[in-house]
Write a protein that holds these residues in place. Structure first.
Motif, PDB file in Angstrom:
ATOM      1  N   ARG A 167     -54.882  -2.509  20.261  1.00  0.00           N
ATOM      2  CA  ARG A 167     -54.806  -2.239  21.699  1.00  0.00           C
ATOM      3  C   ARG A 167     -53.984  -3.296  22.421  1.00  0.00           C
ATOM      4  NH1 ARG A 167     -60.508   0.152  24.127  1.00  0.00           N
ATOM      5  NH2 ARG A 167     -60.566   2.042  22.844  1.00  0.00           N
ATOM      6  N   ALA A 168     -54.151  -4.552  22.018  1.00  0.00           N
ATOM      7  CA  ALA A 168     -53.381  -5.622  22.640  1.00  0.00           C
ATOM      8  C   ALA A 168     -51.893  -5.453  22.342  1.00  0.00           C
ATOM      9  CB  ALA A 168     -53.870  -6.981  22.148  1.00  0.00           C
ATOM     10  N   ALA A 169     -51.577  -5.092  21.101  1.00  0.00           N
ATOM     11  CA  ALA A 169     -50.181  -4.873  20.720  1.00  0.00           C
ATOM     12  C   ALA A 169     -49.587  -3.694  21.484  1.00  0.00           C
ATOM     13  CB  ALA A 169     -50.076  -4.639  19.221  1.00  0.00           C
ATOM     14  N   TRP A 170     -50.365  -2.606  21.592  1.00  0.00           N
ATOM     15  CA  TRP A 170     -49.882  -1.436  22.320  1.00  0.00           C
ATOM     16  C   TRP A 170     -49.658  -1.766  23.789  1.00  0.00           C
ATOM     17  CZ3 TRP A 170     -47.690   3.114  21.891  1.00  0.00           C
ATOM     18  CH2 TRP A 170     -47.712   3.978  22.975  1.00  0.00           C
ATOM     19  N   SER A 171     -50.568  -2.506  24.383  1.00  0.00           N
ATOM     20  CA  SER A 171     -50.416  -2.896  25.787  1.00  0.00           C
ATOM     21  C   SER A 171     -49.138  -3.701  25.991  1.00  0.00           C
ATOM     22  CB  SER A 171     -51.638  -3.711  26.233  1.00  0.00           C
ATOM     23  OG  SER A 171     -51.499  -4.125  27.571  1.00  0.00           O
ATOM     24  N   GLU A 172     -48.851  -4.574  25.042  1.00  0.00           N
ATOM     25  CA  GLU A 172     -47.640  -5.392  25.151  1.00  0.00           C
ATOM     26  C   GLU A 172     -46.392  -4.539  24.973  1.00  0.00           C
ATOM     27  OE1 GLU A 172     -45.548  -9.158  22.808  1.00  0.00           O
ATOM     28  OE2 GLU A 172     -47.690  -8.728  22.542  1.00  0.00           O
ATOM     29  N   TRP A 173     -46.441  -3.641  23.999  1.00  0.00           N
ATOM     30  CA  TRP A 173     -45.280  -2.794  23.730  1.00  0.00           C
ATOM     31  C   TRP A 173     -44.974  -1.835  24.875  1.00  0.00           C
ATOM     32  CZ3 TRP A 173     -47.574  -1.333  18.346  1.00  0.00           C
ATOM     33  CH2 TRP A 173     -47.401  -2.412  17.468  1.00  0.00           C
ATOM     34  N   SER A 174     -46.029  -1.328  25.524  1.00  0.00           N
ATOM     35  CA  SER A 174     -45.841  -0.263  26.515  1.00  0.00           C
ATOM     36  C   SER A 174     -45.837  -0.771  27.960  1.00  0.00           C
ATOM     37  CB  SER A 174     -46.950   0.787  26.351  1.00  0.00           C
ATOM     38  OG  SER A 174     -48.231   0.200  26.521  1.00  0.00           O
ATOM     39  N   SER A 175     -45.981  -2.061  28.175  1.00  0.00           N
ATOM     40  CA  SER A 175     -45.992  -2.569  29.547  1.00  0.00           C
ATOM     41  C   SER A 175     -44.597  -2.516  30.142  1.00  0.00           C
ATOM     42  CB  SER A 175     -46.517  -4.011  29.578  1.00  0.00           C
ATOM     43  OG  SER A 175     -45.685  -4.846  28.820  1.00  0.00           O
ATOM     44  N   ASN A 176     -44.508  -1.988  31.368  1.00  0.00           N
ATOM     45  CA  ASN A 176     -43.233  -1.862  32.074  1.00  0.00           C
ATOM     46  C   ASN A 176     -42.120  -1.311  31.186  1.00  0.00           C
ATOM     47  OD1 ASN A 176     -44.351  -3.048  34.423  1.00  0.00           O
ATOM     48  ND2 ASN A 176     -44.082  -5.071  33.506  1.00  0.00           N
ATOM     49  N   PRO A 177     -42.338  -0.154  30.580  1.00  0.00           N
ATOM     50  CA  PRO A 177     -41.315   0.376  29.667  1.00  0.00           C
ATOM     51  C   PRO A 177     -40.070   0.829  30.420  1.00  0.00           C
ATOM     52  CG  PRO A 177     -43.019   2.017  30.041  1.00  0.00           C
ATOM     53  CD  PRO A 177     -43.486   0.757  30.724  1.00  0.00           C
ATOM     54  N   LEU A 178     -38.916   0.564  29.845  1.00  0.00           N
ATOM     55  CA  LEU A 178     -37.653   1.018  30.415  1.00  0.00           C
ATOM     56  C   LEU A 178     -37.207   2.236  29.625  1.00  0.00           C
ATOM     57  CD1 LEU A 178     -35.365   0.416  32.437  1.00  0.00           C
ATOM     58  CD2 LEU A 178     -34.238  -0.868  30.612  1.00  0.00           C
ATOM     59  N   PRO A 179     -37.132   3.404  30.278  1.00  0.00           N
ATOM     60  CA  PRO A 179     -36.741   4.612  29.544  1.00  0.00           C
ATOM     61  C   PRO A 179     -35.394   4.423  28.863  1.00  0.00           C
ATOM     62  CG  PRO A 179     -37.570   5.171  31.717  1.00  0.00           C
ATOM     63  CD  PRO A 179     -37.437   3.685  31.680  1.00  0.00           C
ATOM     64  N   ARG A 180     -35.261   5.056  27.725  1.00  0.00           N
ATOM     65  CA  ARG A 180     -34.038   4.881  26.931  1.00  0.00           C
ATOM     66  C   ARG A 180     -32.791   5.283  27.700  1.00  0.00           C
ATOM     67  NH1 ARG A 180     -32.879   7.583  20.976  1.00  0.00           N
ATOM     68  NH2 ARG A 180     -30.783   6.728  20.708  1.00  0.00           N
ATOM     69  N   ALA A 181     -32.900   6.379  28.458  1.00  0.00           N
ATOM     70  CA  ALA A 181     -31.729   6.841  29.203  1.00  0.00           C
ATOM     71  C   ALA A 181     -31.275   5.805  30.225  1.00  0.00           C
ATOM     72  CB  ALA A 181     -32.038   8.160  29.904  1.00  0.00           C
ATOM     73  N   GLU A 182     -32.239   5.205  30.921  1.00  0.00           N
ATOM     74  CA  GLU A 182     -31.885   4.202  31.917  1.00  0.00           C
ATOM     75  C   GLU A 182     -31.312   2.952  31.254  1.00  0.00           C
ATOM     76  OE1 GLU A 182     -34.981   3.287  34.610  1.00  0.00           O
ATOM     77  OE2 GLU A 182     -35.375   5.363  35.158  1.00  0.00           O
ATOM     78  N   ARG A 183     -31.877   2.582  30.108  1.00  0.00           N
ATOM     79  CA  ARG A 183     -31.387   1.405  29.407  1.00  0.00           C
ATOM     80  C   ARG A 183     -29.951   1.633  28.943  1.00  0.00           C
ATOM     81  NH1 ARG A 183     -35.228   0.992  26.172  1.00  0.00           N
ATOM     82  NH2 ARG A 183     -34.338   1.984  24.306  1.00  0.00           N
TER      83      ARG A 183
END
Length: 363
Positions: free
Chosen positions: A329-345
């Protein structure tokens, strides 16, 4: 996260059952505290009674603390609660039921306060815990009420993971308790848990039928046609990789369960009977809640309580699974926090490249 020593609460369960025995055996190796900080909630008298009944353990000691906030790293900690006038291994008594509930509530206090990273519960007796202020058919229902979430009971092991649509209800009420909305909701919970709690990238979920032979086209029941299959279709349209409904005997006997990351069973015995046959030391995990709770997949086992016959492996697995889920859960929270969509990136990269190009041309 590797430096973090998680504080794991462990409740005694029924003091007259095998809870204390499997707890003591699971924590007997002094190296266990290198991985986490145990905080046990239970009776000192029950601890001494069951410790004296275990022959091969030379030493088991603990540090008394008032709450998990005082827990010492490198030590087994005990929050004294659920005391009893008399410990009677093998006998279900109202006093033991009251002691089990008191230990659970004390642990819940620390869990809500954020002083525990996860909770592991030893089994209690569902009859003796009943009282005017405790009317729950199991730990899962109690945790859902206390933590105000949509909980799901998931039995998990290295072999398979089984979620339940209905839990502790009479068989006569199962069909009436199943609805399209309930199944769709449970598929969402199961998918999310498999991703966030177990690290599955995009889980495939097998959905069991309710009736024999999946209803045989309506000859043996219409729940598959009218409720379960439409629920699978709707969930699939939402992005849940759900398949079925499958007849339970065929899915398990033929080994088809191995093709899926999770299985959604319609009722308790439909899921737990094959699970326990394939995973004798499995773990019960309560998914869908903000806090992590696991337990061994066995009951109080009054018939062998106090006889030094209980196997602690399921308790060990419950502890290790709780730690793994907290980490996931901690890893997922870190991975998914403030995600930048691929298209925008990609757009940002293209814009940056186009701005740099003229300057490079001038050179």
């Amino acid at each position: 996260m590797t430096e973090q020593k998680f504080r794991i609460g462990i409740t005694q369960g029924d003091p007259n059952g095998i809870g204390w025995e499997v707890i003591i055996k699971a924590l007997a190796d002094p190296r266990i505290t290198e991985f986490f900080t145990p905080v046990i909630y239970g009776s000192t008298r029950a601890a001494a009674c069951h410790r004296n009944a275990i022959a091969e353990i030379e030493q088991f000691s603990y540090v008394p603390v008032a709450s998990a906030a005082e827990a010492r790293r490198g030590k087994i900690n005990l929050v004294a609660c659920g005391e009893m006038a008399e410990v009677q291994p093998g006998k279900p008594t109202p006093e033991a039921g009251r002691a089990a509930v008191e230990a659970l509530r004390t642990a819940m206090r620390d869990l809500k306060a954020g002083e525990l990273d996860a909770l592991v519960t030893a089994p209690f007796d569902k009859e003796t815990v009943q009282s005017d202020d405790f009317r729950y058919t199991g730990h899962t229902e109690y945790l859902a009420a206390e933590l105000e979430g949509e909980s799901m009971m998931i039995m998990c092991s290295d072999v398979l993971r089984v979620g339940l649509v209905t839990k502790h209800i009479p068989v006569s009420e199962i069909a009436a308790s199943i609805s399209k909305e309930k199944i769709v909701g449970d598929l969402r919970i199961l998918r999310r848990s498999l991703i966030e709690d177990f690290g599955v990238v995009e889980p495939r979920i097998a959905v069991m039928a309710l009736n024999p032979h999946a209803g045989d086209g309506g000859l043996l029941g219409r729940e598959e046609q009218e409720i379960i299959r439409p629920a699978i279709v709707e969930a699939f349209r939402e992005g849940v990789l759900a398949f079925g409904p499958f007849a339970a005997d065929g899915l398990f006997a033929g080994g088809g369960y191995a093709k899926y990351d999770g299985i959604l069973a319609m009722y308790h015995d439909q899921g737990l009977a094959p699970f326990k046959s394939l995973s004798p030391d499995g773990v019960n995990f309560t998914a869908g809640l903000a806090a992590v709770r696991t337990s061994p997949d066995h009951g109080t086992a009054f018939d062998i309580a106090g006889k030094d016959k209980a196997d602690p492996q399921s308790m060990r697995n419950a502890i290790y699974t709780a730690i793994d889920i907290v980490r996931n859960r901690a890893a997922w929270s870190e991975w998914s926090s403030n995600p930048l969509p691929r298209a925008e990136r990609e757009k940002s990269n293209r814009d940056a490249a186009s701005k740099e190009r003229p300057a490079a041309d001038k050179e």
